[in-house]
Design a protein around this motif. Structure first.
Motif, PDB file in Angstrom:
ATOM      1  N   GLY A 158       0.819  -1.212   0.000  1.00 60.70           N
ATOM      2  CA  GLY A 158       0.000   0.000   0.000  1.00 60.70           C
ATOM      3  C   GLY A 158       0.853   1.262   0.000  1.00 60.70           C
ATOM      4  O   GLY A 158       0.564   2.226  -0.721  1.00 60.70           O
ATOM      5  N   ILE A 159       1.911   1.252   0.803  1.00 61.49           N
ATOM      6  CA  ILE A 159       2.834   2.397   0.840  1.00 61.49           C
ATOM      7  C   ILE A 159       3.474   2.583  -0.534  1.00 61.49           C
ATOM      8  O   ILE A 159       3.533   3.689  -1.064  1.00 61.49           O
ATOM      9  CB  ILE A 159       3.910   2.211   1.935  1.00 61.49           C
ATOM     10  CG1 ILE A 159       3.274   2.263   3.330  1.00 61.49           C
ATOM     11  CG2 ILE A 159       5.008   3.269   1.801  1.00 61.49           C
ATOM     12  CD1 ILE A 159       4.194   1.838   4.458  1.00 61.49           C
ATOM     13  N   ARG A 160       3.949   1.493  -1.113  1.00 59.21           N
ATOM     14  CA  ARG A 160       4.599   1.575  -2.431  1.00 59.21           C
ATOM     15  C   ARG A 160       3.642   2.096  -3.502  1.00 59.21           C
ATOM     16  O   ARG A 160       4.024   2.908  -4.335  1.00 59.21           O
ATOM     17  CB  ARG A 160       5.118   0.202  -2.841  1.00 59.21           C
ATOM     18  CG  ARG A 160       6.398  -0.146  -2.179  1.00 59.21           C
ATOM     19  CD  ARG A 160       7.104  -1.263  -2.941  1.00 59.21           C
ATOM     20  NE  ARG A 160       8.224  -1.675  -2.153  1.00 59.21           N
ATOM     21  CZ  ARG A 160       8.286  -2.812  -1.464  1.00 59.21           C
ATOM     22  NH1 ARG A 160       7.302  -3.671  -1.504  1.00 59.21           N
ATOM     23  NH2 ARG A 160       9.352  -3.098  -0.744  1.00 59.21           N
ATOM     24  N   GLN A 161       2.406   1.617  -3.480  1.00 62.69           N
ATOM     25  CA  GLN A 161       1.427   2.070  -4.472  1.00 62.69           C
ATOM     26  C   GLN A 161       1.150   3.563  -4.327  1.00 62.69           C
ATOM     27  O   GLN A 161       1.049   4.283  -5.322  1.00 62.69           O
ATOM     28  CB  GLN A 161       0.140   1.259  -4.351  1.00 62.69           C
ATOM     29  CG  GLN A 161       0.292  -0.164  -4.822  1.00 62.69           C
ATOM     30  CD  GLN A 161      -0.907  -1.038  -4.479  1.00 62.69           C
ATOM     31  OE1 GLN A 161      -1.914  -0.580  -3.958  1.00 62.69           O
ATOM     32  NE2 GLN A 161      -0.784  -2.331  -4.776  1.00 62.69           N
ATOM     33  N   MET A 162       1.043   4.024  -3.083  1.00 64.84           N
ATOM     34  CA  MET A 162       0.809   5.445  -2.855  1.00 64.84           C
ATOM     35  C   MET A 162       2.006   6.262  -3.337  1.00 64.84           C
ATOM     36  O   MET A 162       1.837   7.288  -3.989  1.00 64.84           O
ATOM     37  CB  MET A 162       0.545   5.709  -1.370  1.00 64.84           C
ATOM     38  CG  MET A 162       0.130   7.140  -1.052  1.00 64.84           C
ATOM     39  SD  MET A 162       1.480   8.312  -0.760  1.00 64.84           S
ATOM     40  CE  MET A 162       2.292   7.610   0.646  1.00 64.84           C
ATOM     41  N   ILE A 163       3.221   5.805  -3.051  1.00 61.48           N
ATOM     42  CA  ILE A 163       4.428   6.505  -3.488  1.00 61.48           C
ATOM     43  C   ILE A 163       4.474   6.559  -5.015  1.00 61.48           C
ATOM     44  O   ILE A 163       4.766   7.595  -5.608  1.00 61.48           O
ATOM     45  CB  ILE A 163       5.705   5.827  -2.929  1.00 61.48           C
ATOM     46  CG1 ILE A 163       5.752   5.925  -1.402  1.00 61.48           C
ATOM     47  CG2 ILE A 163       6.968   6.390  -3.571  1.00 61.48           C
ATOM     48  CD1 ILE A 163       5.963   7.295  -0.841  1.00 61.48           C
ATOM     49  N   GLN A 164       4.175   5.446  -5.653  1.00 62.92           N
ATOM     50  CA  GLN A 164       4.220   5.390  -7.107  1.00 62.92           C
ATOM     51  C   GLN A 164       3.165   6.300  -7.729  1.00 62.92           C
ATOM     52  O   GLN A 164       3.439   7.006  -8.700  1.00 62.92           O
ATOM     53  CB  GLN A 164       4.020   3.953  -7.587  1.00 62.92           C
ATOM     54  CG  GLN A 164       4.194   3.792  -9.084  1.00 62.92           C
ATOM     55  CD  GLN A 164       4.118   2.332  -9.513  1.00 62.92           C
ATOM     56  OE1 GLN A 164       3.545   1.499  -8.828  1.00 62.92           O
ATOM     57  NE2 GLN A 164       4.697   2.036 -10.653  1.00 62.92           N
ATOM     58  N   ALA A 165       1.963   6.329  -7.163  1.00 62.77           N
ATOM     59  CA  ALA A 165       0.887   7.152  -7.709  1.00 62.77           C
ATOM     60  C   ALA A 165       1.085   8.633  -7.378  1.00 62.77           C
ATOM     61  O   ALA A 165       0.690   9.512  -8.137  1.00 62.77           O
ATOM     62  CB  ALA A 165      -0.465   6.674  -7.184  1.00 62.77           C
ATOM     63  N   GLY A 166       1.683   8.902  -6.218  1.00 63.96           N
ATOM     64  CA  GLY A 166       1.906  10.285  -5.799  1.00 63.96           C
ATOM     65  C   GLY A 166       0.631  11.031  -5.449  1.00 63.96           C
ATOM     66  O   GLY A 166       0.589  12.255  -5.507  1.00 63.96           O
ATOM     67  N   VAL A 167      -0.398  10.304  -5.077  1.00 61.90           N
ATOM     68  CA  VAL A 167      -1.693  10.905  -4.763  1.00 61.90           C
ATOM     69  C   VAL A 167      -1.954  10.797  -3.260  1.00 61.90           C
ATOM     70  O   VAL A 167      -1.782   9.722  -2.670  1.00 61.90           O
ATOM     71  CB  VAL A 167      -2.826  10.194  -5.549  1.00 61.90           C
ATOM     72  CG1 VAL A 167      -4.181  10.748  -5.163  1.00 61.90           C
ATOM     73  CG2 VAL A 167      -2.582  10.309  -7.039  1.00 61.90           C
ATOM     74  N   LYS A 168      -2.397  11.910  -2.666  1.00 62.77           N
ATOM     75  CA  LYS A 168      -2.690  11.904  -1.229  1.00 62.77           C
ATOM     76  C   LYS A 168      -3.836  10.939  -0.954  1.00 62.77           C
ATOM     77  O   LYS A 168      -4.913  11.072  -1.526  1.00 62.77           O
ATOM     78  CB  LYS A 168      -3.036  13.310  -0.744  1.00 62.77           C
ATOM     79  CG  LYS A 168      -3.303  13.357   0.751  1.00 62.77           C
ATOM     80  CD  LYS A 168      -3.323  14.764   1.315  1.00 62.77           C
ATOM     81  CE  LYS A 168      -4.471  15.565   0.810  1.00 62.77           C
ATOM     82  NZ  LYS A 168      -4.602  16.861   1.498  1.00 62.77           N
ATOM     83  N   PRO A 169      -3.626   9.963  -0.083  1.00 64.53           N
ATOM     84  CA  PRO A 169      -4.661   8.963   0.183  1.00 64.53           C
ATOM     85  C   PRO A 169      -5.752   9.499   1.100  1.00 64.53           C
ATOM     86  O   PRO A 169      -5.594  10.527   1.758  1.00 64.53           O
ATOM     87  CB  PRO A 169      -3.885   7.836   0.868  1.00 64.53           C
ATOM     88  CG  PRO A 169      -2.730   8.516   1.512  1.00 64.53           C
ATOM     89  CD  PRO A 169      -2.385   9.695   0.634  1.00 64.53           C
ATOM     90  N   ASP A 170      -6.861   8.769   1.126  1.00 61.33           N
ATOM     91  CA  ASP A 170      -7.902   9.076   2.094  1.00 61.33           C
ATOM     92  C   ASP A 170      -7.348   8.805   3.486  1.00 61.33           C
ATOM     93  O   ASP A 170      -6.425   8.017   3.663  1.00 61.33           O
ATOM     94  CB  ASP A 170      -9.135   8.198   1.860  1.00 61.33           C
ATOM     95  CG  ASP A 170      -9.884   8.581   0.595  1.00 61.33           C
ATOM     96  OD1 ASP A 170      -9.808   9.760   0.193  1.00 61.33           O
ATOM     97  OD2 ASP A 170     -10.533   7.695   0.010  1.00 61.33           O
ATOM     98  N   SER A 171      -7.946   9.446   4.471  1.00 59.50           N
ATOM     99  CA  SER A 171      -7.502   9.252   5.849  1.00 59.50           C
ATOM    100  C   SER A 171      -8.393   8.234   6.547  1.00 59.50           C
ATOM    101  O   SER A 171      -9.609   8.287   6.431  1.00 59.50           O
ATOM    102  CB  SER A 171      -7.552  10.575   6.615  1.00 59.50           C
ATOM    103  OG  SER A 171      -7.219  10.346   7.968  1.00 59.50           O
ATOM    104  N   SER A 172      -7.768   7.338   7.253  1.00 61.00           N
ATOM    105  CA  SER A 172      -8.494   6.359   8.052  1.00 61.00           C
ATOM    106  C   SER A 172      -8.523   6.770   9.524  1.00 61.00           C
ATOM    107  O   SER A 172      -9.060   6.064  10.358  1.00 61.00           O
ATOM    108  CB  SER A 172      -7.816   4.993   7.922  1.00 61.00           C
ATOM    109  OG  SER A 172      -6.457   5.097   8.338  1.00 61.00           O
ATOM    110  N   ALA A 173      -7.958   7.923   9.813  1.00 59.13           N
ATOM    111  CA  ALA A 173      -7.825   8.361  11.212  1.00 59.13           C
ATOM    112  C   ALA A 173      -9.159   8.867  11.764  1.00 59.13           C
ATOM    113  O   ALA A 173      -9.988   9.426  11.043  1.00 59.13           O
ATOM    114  CB  ALA A 173      -6.770   9.453  11.315  1.00 59.13           C
TER     115      ALA A 173
END
Length: 191
Positions: A158-173
């Motif tokens: 998941g971290i790698r996919q986010m880094i590759q896409a460069g898109v701010k993810p939704d927050s689960s917090a």
């Protein structure tokens, strides 16, 4: 080439994926809360004290203590510095020093499992469990099962996919988590 994930990002990712985004993609000035500095001081103090302690609190009679173990794995694509690794004749056991009672949260456990996998590869010995310490006296044994290992790999991916896409993810917090986050002012849709 795959992004080599720092193990400390796994805990952050489990807390809120946006923290990892802000760390990796921005240069926002960060003012860390007081407890971060307290935790850093606690780690330094624990490292100093472990130079003269034995392993009885872990239920072990012998083993080598390796403090602040820097390890990396090209095959796993992760790297980090474990607080401590105990090396016995046939196994390795990672130890993470935690100051507060929230040690058994998912992110901390997955961080410990990641250090276990790194230690297993580094020392060429099996690693089926590790320890999360809570403050100065409580030791929690964490067995590493297949479910935890699969979850760890899913989080790394998941971290790698986010880094590759460069898109701010939704927050689960949760709102409670957001109010104590050092990046709260940068999340326009939170708090």
């Amino acid at each position: 080439m795959l992004f080599n994930v720092p193990v400390n990002l796994i805990r952050q990712w489990c807390y809120c994926p946006r923290i990892v985004y802000y760390i990796e993609f921005t240069d926002f000035p960060v003012k860390y809360p007081l407890w971060v500095h307290q935790g850093e001081h606690f780690h330094v103090e624990e490292g100093r004290l472990w130079q003269r302690r034995n392993l009885t609190r872990f239920g072990l009679s012998d083993g080598a203590i390796h403090l602040n173990m820097s390890m990396h794995s090209d095959s796993l694509g992760i790297h980090g510095i474990a607080d401590m690794v105990i090396e016995t004749t046939d196994a390795v056991l990672p130890v993470e020093f935690k100051l507060d009672k929230s040690v058994q949260k998912r992110g901390g456990i997955l961080q410990l499992v990641a250090y276990g996998l790194l230690a297993e590869e580094h020392y060429h010995k099996s690693c089926n469990q590790g320890f999360l310490t809570e403050g100065k006296s409580i030791v929690n044994l964490i067995p590493f099962n297949d479910t935890l290992r699969r979850d760890l790999h899913a989080q790394i991916n998941g971290i790698r996919q986010m880094i590759q896409a460069g898109v701010k993810p939704d927050s689960s917090a949760s709102i409670a988590q957001c109010t104590i986050c050092e990046y709260l002012n940068h999340c326009n849709d939170r708090g």
